[in-house]
Design a protein around this motif. Structure first.
Motif, PDB file in Angstrom:
ATOM      1  N   ALA A 137       0.838  -1.198   0.000  1.00  0.00           N
ATOM      2  CA  ALA A 137       0.000   0.000   0.000  1.00  0.00           C
ATOM      3  C   ALA A 137       0.877   1.254   0.000  1.00  0.00           C
ATOM      4  CB  ALA A 137      -0.918   0.000   1.221  1.00  0.00           C
ATOM      5  N   GLN A 138       1.906   1.226   0.840  1.00  0.00           N
ATOM      6  CA  GLN A 138       2.800   2.377   0.918  1.00  0.00           C
ATOM      7  C   GLN A 138       3.509   2.603  -0.409  1.00  0.00           C
ATOM      8  OE1 GLN A 138       5.303   1.711   4.357  1.00  0.00           O
ATOM      9  NE2 GLN A 138       3.549   1.424   5.697  1.00  0.00           N
ATOM     10  N   LEU A 139       3.894   1.506  -1.037  1.00  0.00           N
ATOM     11  CA  LEU A 139       4.571   1.579  -2.324  1.00  0.00           C
ATOM     12  C   LEU A 139       3.692   2.260  -3.375  1.00  0.00           C
ATOM     13  CD1 LEU A 139       6.788   0.690  -4.378  1.00  0.00           C
ATOM     14  CD2 LEU A 139       5.595  -1.475  -4.558  1.00  0.00           C
ATOM     15  N   LEU A 140       2.437   1.867  -3.436  1.00  0.00           N
ATOM     16  CA  LEU A 140       1.540   2.451  -4.436  1.00  0.00           C
ATOM     17  C   LEU A 140       1.356   3.944  -4.203  1.00  0.00           C
ATOM     18  CD1 LEU A 140      -1.353  -0.132  -5.007  1.00  0.00           C
ATOM     19  CD2 LEU A 140       0.641   0.322  -6.427  1.00  0.00           C
ATOM     20  N   VAL A 141       1.158   4.298  -2.933  1.00  0.00           N
ATOM     21  CA  VAL A 141       0.923   5.708  -2.641  1.00  0.00           C
ATOM     22  C   VAL A 141       2.166   6.539  -2.968  1.00  0.00           C
ATOM     23  CG1 VAL A 141       0.525   7.369  -0.789  1.00  0.00           C
ATOM     24  CG2 VAL A 141      -0.907   5.335  -0.962  1.00  0.00           C
ATOM     25  N   LEU A 142       3.329   6.031  -2.636  1.00  0.00           N
ATOM     26  CA  LEU A 142       4.560   6.767  -2.941  1.00  0.00           C
ATOM     27  C   LEU A 142       4.772   6.871  -4.454  1.00  0.00           C
ATOM     28  CD1 LEU A 142       6.993   5.346  -0.229  1.00  0.00           C
ATOM     29  CD2 LEU A 142       5.984   7.626  -0.300  1.00  0.00           C
ATOM     30  N   ARG A 143       4.572   5.748  -5.141  1.00  0.00           N
ATOM     31  CA  ARG A 143       4.796   5.761  -6.594  1.00  0.00           C
ATOM     32  C   ARG A 143       3.846   6.740  -7.268  1.00  0.00           C
ATOM     33  NH1 ARG A 143       7.780   6.574 -10.456  1.00  0.00           N
ATOM     34  NH2 ARG A 143       6.814   6.143 -12.468  1.00  0.00           N
ATOM     35  N   TYR A 144       2.565   6.685  -6.875  1.00  0.00           N
ATOM     36  CA  TYR A 144       1.599   7.540  -7.547  1.00  0.00           C
ATOM     37  C   TYR A 144       1.498   8.922  -6.924  1.00  0.00           C
ATOM     38  CZ  TYR A 144       0.871   3.634 -10.549  1.00  0.00           C
ATOM     39  OH  TYR A 144       1.103   2.635 -11.465  1.00  0.00           O
ATOM     40  N   SER A 145       2.395   9.193  -5.977  1.00  0.00           N
ATOM     41  CA  SER A 145       2.626  10.586  -5.570  1.00  0.00           C
ATOM     42  C   SER A 145       3.783  11.155  -6.383  1.00  0.00           C
ATOM     43  CB  SER A 145       2.983  10.674  -4.086  1.00  0.00           C
ATOM     44  OG  SER A 145       1.910  10.241  -3.289  1.00  0.00           O
ATOM     45  N   GLY A 146       4.385  10.324  -7.222  1.00  0.00           N
ATOM     46  CA  GLY A 146       5.414  10.805  -8.130  1.00  0.00           C
ATOM     47  C   GLY A 146       6.843  10.552  -7.705  1.00  0.00           C
ATOM     48  N   LEU A 147       7.060   9.682  -6.711  1.00  0.00           N
ATOM     49  CA  LEU A 147       8.440   9.424  -6.296  1.00  0.00           C
ATOM     50  C   LEU A 147       9.150   8.492  -7.282  1.00  0.00           C
ATOM     51  CD1 LEU A 147       7.442  10.612  -3.533  1.00  0.00           C
ATOM     52  CD2 LEU A 147       9.068   9.040  -2.471  1.00  0.00           C
ATOM     53  N   ALA A 148      10.442   8.748  -7.461  1.00  0.00           N
ATOM     54  CA  ALA A 148      11.266   7.897  -8.321  1.00  0.00           C
ATOM     55  C   ALA A 148      11.612   6.606  -7.572  1.00  0.00           C
ATOM     56  CB  ALA A 148      12.531   8.643  -8.712  1.00  0.00           C
ATOM     57  N   TYR A 149      12.008   5.590  -8.342  1.00  0.00           N
ATOM     58  CA  TYR A 149      12.300   4.274  -7.755  1.00  0.00           C
ATOM     59  C   TYR A 149      13.325   4.348  -6.629  1.00  0.00           C
ATOM     60  CZ  TYR A 149       9.679   1.476 -11.184  1.00  0.00           C
ATOM     61  OH  TYR A 149       8.694   0.901 -11.928  1.00  0.00           O
ATOM     62  N   LYS A 150      14.369   5.151  -6.829  1.00  0.00           N
ATOM     63  CA  LYS A 150      15.417   5.135  -5.802  1.00  0.00           C
ATOM     64  C   LYS A 150      14.913   5.754  -4.499  1.00  0.00           C
ATOM     65  CE  LYS A 150      17.943   9.391  -7.067  1.00  0.00           C
ATOM     66  NZ  LYS A 150      17.393  10.209  -5.985  1.00  0.00           N
ATOM     67  N   ASP A 151      14.013   6.733  -4.611  1.00  0.00           N
ATOM     68  CA  ASP A 151      13.461   7.338  -3.400  1.00  0.00           C
ATOM     69  C   ASP A 151      12.466   6.404  -2.722  1.00  0.00           C
ATOM     70  OD1 ASP A 151      14.910   9.765  -3.622  1.00  0.00           O
ATOM     71  OD2 ASP A 151      13.563  10.344  -5.251  1.00  0.00           O
ATOM     72  N   ILE A 152      11.710   5.691  -3.555  1.00  0.00           N
ATOM     73  CA  ILE A 152      10.792   4.694  -3.005  1.00  0.00           C
ATOM     74  C   ILE A 152      11.593   3.623  -2.274  1.00  0.00           C
ATOM     75  CG2 ILE A 152       9.188   2.847  -3.605  1.00  0.00           C
ATOM     76  CD1 ILE A 152       8.307   4.584  -6.007  1.00  0.00           C
ATOM     77  N   ALA A 153      12.686   3.184  -2.926  1.00  0.00           N
ATOM     78  CA  ALA A 153      13.521   2.139  -2.332  1.00  0.00           C
ATOM     79  C   ALA A 153      14.068   2.603  -0.981  1.00  0.00           C
ATOM     80  CB  ALA A 153      14.662   1.792  -3.285  1.00  0.00           C
ATOM     81  N   ALA A 154      14.514   3.866  -0.927  1.00  0.00           N
ATOM     82  CA  ALA A 154      15.052   4.393   0.329  1.00  0.00           C
ATOM     83  C   ALA A 154      13.963   4.480   1.395  1.00  0.00           C
ATOM     84  CB  ALA A 154      15.664   5.771   0.092  1.00  0.00           C
ATOM     85  N   ALA A 155      12.775   4.898   0.981  1.00  0.00           N
ATOM     86  CA  ALA A 155      11.689   5.063   1.949  1.00  0.00           C
ATOM     87  C   ALA A 155      11.226   3.716   2.496  1.00  0.00           C
ATOM     88  CB  ALA A 155      10.519   5.800   1.303  1.00  0.00           C
ATOM     89  N   LEU A 156      11.207   2.698   1.638  1.00  0.00           N
ATOM     90  CA  LEU A 156      10.673   1.412   2.078  1.00  0.00           C
ATOM     91  C   LEU A 156      11.759   0.444   2.525  1.00  0.00           C
ATOM     92  CD1 LEU A 156       7.865   0.817  -0.586  1.00  0.00           C
ATOM     93  CD2 LEU A 156       7.674   1.835   1.682  1.00  0.00           C
ATOM     94  N   GLY A 157      13.013   0.844   2.340  1.00  0.00           N
ATOM     95  CA  GLY A 157      14.106  -0.020   2.759  1.00  0.00           C
ATOM     96  C   GLY A 157      14.215  -1.278   1.903  1.00  0.00           C
ATOM     97  N   VAL A 158      14.006  -1.121   0.598  1.00  0.00           N
ATOM     98  CA  VAL A 158      14.158  -2.266  -0.316  1.00  0.00           C
ATOM     99  C   VAL A 158      15.221  -1.897  -1.361  1.00  0.00           C
ATOM    100  CG1 VAL A 158      11.775  -3.002  -0.009  1.00  0.00           C
ATOM    101  CG2 VAL A 158      12.332  -1.459  -1.891  1.00  0.00           C
ATOM    102  N   ALA A 159      15.677  -2.897  -2.110  1.00  0.00           N
ATOM    103  CA  ALA A 159      16.668  -2.626  -3.148  1.00  0.00           C
ATOM    104  C   ALA A 159      16.003  -1.911  -4.314  1.00  0.00           C
ATOM    105  CB  ALA A 159      17.284  -3.939  -3.621  1.00  0.00           C
ATOM    106  N   PRO A 160      16.662  -0.903  -4.882  1.00  0.00           N
ATOM    107  CA  PRO A 160      16.064  -0.178  -6.005  1.00  0.00           C
ATOM    108  C   PRO A 160      15.721  -1.118  -7.157  1.00  0.00           C
ATOM    109  CG  PRO A 160      18.021   0.967  -5.207  1.00  0.00           C
ATOM    110  CD  PRO A 160      17.954  -0.327  -4.466  1.00  0.00           C
ATOM    111  N   GLY A 161      16.516  -2.156  -7.329  1.00  0.00           N
ATOM    112  CA  GLY A 161      16.290  -3.082  -8.438  1.00  0.00           C
ATOM    113  C   GLY A 161      15.067  -3.957  -8.259  1.00  0.00           C
ATOM    114  N   SER A 162      14.452  -3.931  -7.075  1.00  0.00           N
ATOM    115  CA  SER A 162      13.292  -4.792  -6.853  1.00  0.00           C
ATOM    116  C   SER A 162      11.979  -4.019  -6.876  1.00  0.00           C
ATOM    117  CB  SER A 162      13.433  -5.509  -5.500  1.00  0.00           C
ATOM    118  OG  SER A 162      13.309  -4.578  -4.456  1.00  0.00           O
ATOM    119  N   VAL A 163      12.073  -2.691  -7.049  1.00  0.00           N
ATOM    120  CA  VAL A 163      10.850  -1.873  -6.988  1.00  0.00           C
ATOM    121  C   VAL A 163       9.867  -2.258  -8.085  1.00  0.00           C
ATOM    122  CG1 VAL A 163       9.935   0.482  -7.214  1.00  0.00           C
ATOM    123  CG2 VAL A 163      11.932   0.068  -5.789  1.00  0.00           C
TER     124      VAL A 163
END
Lengths: 183, 390
Positions: A137-163
């Motif tokens: 849920a957090q991923l969807l909201v961040l992505r569709y708020s316009g965040l780039a993959y690397k920022d999403i990865a940092a926010a969720l603590g996941v690898a950028p390559g897995s976003v």
């Protein structure tokens, strides 16, 4: 869209004054988007504002140990606060119904049918998000708020390559849960 | 040939692959129908989810307020304690009930006072009323659902201390009972066929401290950076006392309820078409520190409402601000005229909107403020009622 990395490093900040300036820069840069992410999750202006200030308060109180991606850190805090509020929000359903009837506002002509339709759609989207695993849920909201993959990865603590993979799965789950919301 | 993973395809869709990889994927897609089909499916689903999530985006009135305003609020909270802010939204409903009082307070607190310098504490008492036509286009941001309105509400809810809280309005069965509850002698018109519905409201008192930085941030945000609040306003405490009032409702009038009933909104014109409401109360008072330069504030306020500096200066000379309640009315949305009423001169304000016409007759006499309001266009009712007052 990229969230610029900002340094707010206690070691660099030789004086309280520079630290304060650095904080203000971060605040001014990120406030609108932090608010927008929170608003999507809670759907209430006043609550989103309070949570946004709370997010920055956490930053002010204890600068994060890892300071090279403050944007990521802020969005991590914000999206968690917002998601928890969304989960706790069942009792607040009336809030959404009464949106637009805020304190200190005067009547302004709005199309009631359109407003009702929008409220219903928002409630349904949030209901689907509420039922998803928190990270999706957090991923969807961040992505569709316009965040780039690397920022999403940092926010969720996941690898950028897995976003991408996470996003594809989250979208599938969302559509399934949203579809269930049909009458 | 190995097919592309879902991860790669979804990332490709968002243009988030490294350039070299992006090119490789393109080459593969050109040659592989299966991967093209999967990409198309992902793309369709992503577009649908994006559209659904877009419904949650903050719309016009929900847009974030200026970061600078939020920062000013943050700093002020930081000085007190953040803990309080977490409870601040609970203050908001309180404010819904006193919107009008706040508007009144602003009108009164802008009053410049020539005699003030000599007094220890400026104290204003309404002895007359006047109207101020304002160009509402410049005030639109203040009266609609807007971030600015919310900011102003926030500013009030943060800095206001209620010294006498409002209570639920009480119904009274007779003029004598209403007089006793309200603490003044209630006047009612003679010769009315039916007894009015009498409601006593105990009024309220509050004080607030002006935070110059925050107020200035709001003015800046509204696009009027040219208007600078004087440094002397910072920390000034303004105290407002709104005495008890009595409303007499004739016809089918709304019952006193703590909060407005949302279901009834918009249909008041039909529900209460014959209601005429007569309100009376002793003059509200506003006190300010004597060193506050109110003349300057009044002119700023007038400029803010759309006047040029010269017009603001000229207008402020025509009004005895110590004793006048200035009622701002929208220039294009309402008309007004002076009328003789109750032995003094009052103002009849009419809103001729097609869907919901309204009128209000306002006057002040012997330390009391009176208003008669009703829905519909038949303002003659108000004058007849006023002139039948005992």
């Amino acid at each position: 869209m990229t969230v610029a990395s900002q340094k707010l490093n206690a070691a660099d900040a030789s004086t309280p004054r520079t630290q304060e300036t650095a904080f203000e820069t971060v605040f001014l840069e990120h406030y609108p988007r932090v608010y927008a992410v929170l608003f999507r999750l809670v759907g209430d202006r006043a609550e989103a504002e309070d949570l946004a200030l709370e997010t920055f308060w956490k930053l002010w109180e204890r600068a994060p140990a890892q300071t090279d991606n403050l944007g990521g850190w802020l969005f991590r805090v914000a999206v968690r606060l917002g998601y928890n509020a969304l989960r706790a929000a069942r009792r607040r359903l009336h809030y959404e119904e009464s949106a637009g009837r805020d304190a200190l506002t005067f009547d302004e002509p709005v199309d009631p049918a359109r407003a009702a339709e929008q409220r219903a759609e928002r409630a349904r989207v949030r209901a689907a998000l509420r039922q998803m695993p928190p990270r999706e849920a957090q991923l969807l909201v961040l992505r569709y708020s316009g965040l780039a993959y690397k920022d999403i990865a940092a926010a969720l603590g996941v690898a950028p390559g897995s976003v991408g993979a996470l996003l594809a799965r989250a979208e599938k789950d969302f559509e399934r849960l949203y579809g269930r919301g049909e009458d | 040939m190995t097919h592309l993973t879902e991860n790669t395809l979804r990332t490709y869709l968002d243009h988030e692959l490294a350039e070299a990889e992006q090119a490789l994927v393109q080459d593969h897609l050109a040659a592989c129908a299966a991967c093209r089909a999967e990409l198309a499916a992902l793309e369709t689903r992503a577009a649908i989810v994006k559209a659904r999530l877009a419904a949650l985006a903050p719309g016009g009135a929900e847009a974030p307020r200026a970061a600078s305003v939020a920062l000013a609020q943050f700093k002020r909270k930081e000085k007190s304690t953040m803990l309080q802010s977490l409870f601040s939204r609970r203050m908001r409903p309180v404010w819904a009930g006193v919107t009008l009082v706040a508007v009144l307070a602003i009108a009164l607190s802008f009053a410049p006072v020539r005699a003030l310098a000599s007094s220890f504490l400026g104290l204003f008492r309404v002895q007359q009323v006047t109207v101020l036509p304002v160009d509402t286009t410049s005030l639109k941001a203040l009266t609609g659902h807007s971030p600015l309105t919310a900011d102003i509400g926030q500013m009030f809810s943060d800095s206001v201390k209620v010294t006498r809280a409002a209570q639920d309005p009480k119904e009274a069965s007779s003029a004598a009972e209403a007089s006793q509850l309200a603490g003044f002698n209630v006047r009612l018109p003679a010769d009315q066929s039916a007894a009015p519905q009498l409601i006593v409201d105990n009024g309220m008192a509050f004080q607030f401290k002006i935070d110059r930085a925050q107020a200035q941030a709001l003015i800046d945000e509204s696009g009027r950076k040219d208007l600078q609040l004087p440094a002397s306003v910072d920390g000034a405490v303004v105290a407002v006392d709104v005495p008890a009032s009595v409303s007499a409702g004739y016809g089918t009038c709304p019952k006193p309820t703590k909060s407005e009933d949302p279901d009834r909104r918009g249909s008041a014109g039909r529900l209460y078409a014959d209601c005429v409401m007569f309100v009376q109360m002793p003059s509200p008072t506003v006190s300010t520190p004597p060193d506050l330069d109110l003349a300057q504030l009044a002119e700023l306020g007038l400029q803010f409402s759309g006047m040029t500096a010269q017009q603001a200066h000229d207008y402020s000379q025509t009004v005895d601000w110590t004793s006048t309640l200035v009622i701002p009315i929208p220039q294009n949305g309402a008309t007004y005229k002076q009328v003789p009423v109750d032995g003094v001169t009052g103002y009849l304000i009419q809103r001729p909107a097609d869907d919901a016409p309204e009128y209000a007759l306002v006057w002040a006499k012997d330390g009391m403020v009176y208003a008669i309001g009703g829905l519909g266009a038949d303002s003659a009712k108000a004058l007849a009622l006023a002139n039948a007052l005992k």
